[in-house]
Scaffold this motif. Sequence first.
Motif, short mmCIF file in Angstrom:
data_model
loop_
_atom_site.label_atom_id
_atom_site.label_comp_id
_atom_site.label_asym_id
_atom_site.label_seq_id
_atom_site.Cartn_x
_atom_site.Cartn_y
_atom_site.Cartn_z
N ARG A 1 28.90 -20.23 -28.38
CA ARG A 1 29.70 -19.00 -28.23
C ARG A 1 30.23 -18.52 -29.57
NH1 ARG A 1 32.72 -21.60 -24.61
NH2 ARG A 1 31.60 -21.84 -22.70
N GLU A 2 30.73 -19.43 -30.39
CA GLU A 2 31.26 -19.05 -31.71
C GLU A 2 30.19 -18.42 -32.59
OE1 GLU A 2 33.03 -22.51 -33.45
OE2 GLU A 2 34.64 -22.59 -31.96
N VAL A 3 28.99 -19.00 -32.58
CA VAL A 3 27.89 -18.46 -33.40
C VAL A 3 27.50 -17.08 -32.92
CG1 VAL A 3 25.44 -18.76 -33.97
CG2 VAL A 3 27.01 -20.73 -34.08
N ILE A 4 27.43 -16.88 -31.59
CA ILE A 4 27.07 -15.57 -31.03
C ILE A 4 28.12 -14.53 -31.39
CG2 ILE A 4 26.80 -14.29 -28.87
CD1 ILE A 4 25.43 -16.83 -27.74
N GLU A 5 29.38 -14.90 -31.29
CA GLU A 5 30.48 -13.96 -31.61
C GLU A 5 30.46 -13.55 -33.07
OE1 GLU A 5 34.06 -15.87 -30.30
OE2 GLU A 5 33.54 -15.65 -28.18
N LYS A 6 30.11 -14.48 -33.97
CA LYS A 6 30.06 -14.17 -35.41
C LYS A 6 28.88 -13.26 -35.73
CE LYS A 6 32.44 -18.29 -36.95
NZ LYS A 6 32.32 -19.57 -37.67
#
Length: 76
Positions: free
Chosen positions: A70-75
């Motif tokens: 999720r963090e990678v997608i949001e960035k």
Amino acid sequence: MIEETKITRNYQITIPATIRKKLGLKVGDTLIVKLEGDRIILEPKRRSITEIRIRLGRKVDWRYVEETIREVIEKG
């Protein structure tokens, strides 16, 4: 990365070791074959998260994995 391979009499090819290692390909993996103009494109078929969970079992903290994704997608 560019590598060279030959087509055998049975129309088979060998994927060079450097490329297999870089992509993490193993015996039994499935490849997607696409034709784009006059180019043949081979891509590894990616497993779904469910297939990966079953394969790895309880060896992985899935909450951490999903949070990291999720963090990678949001960035983006």
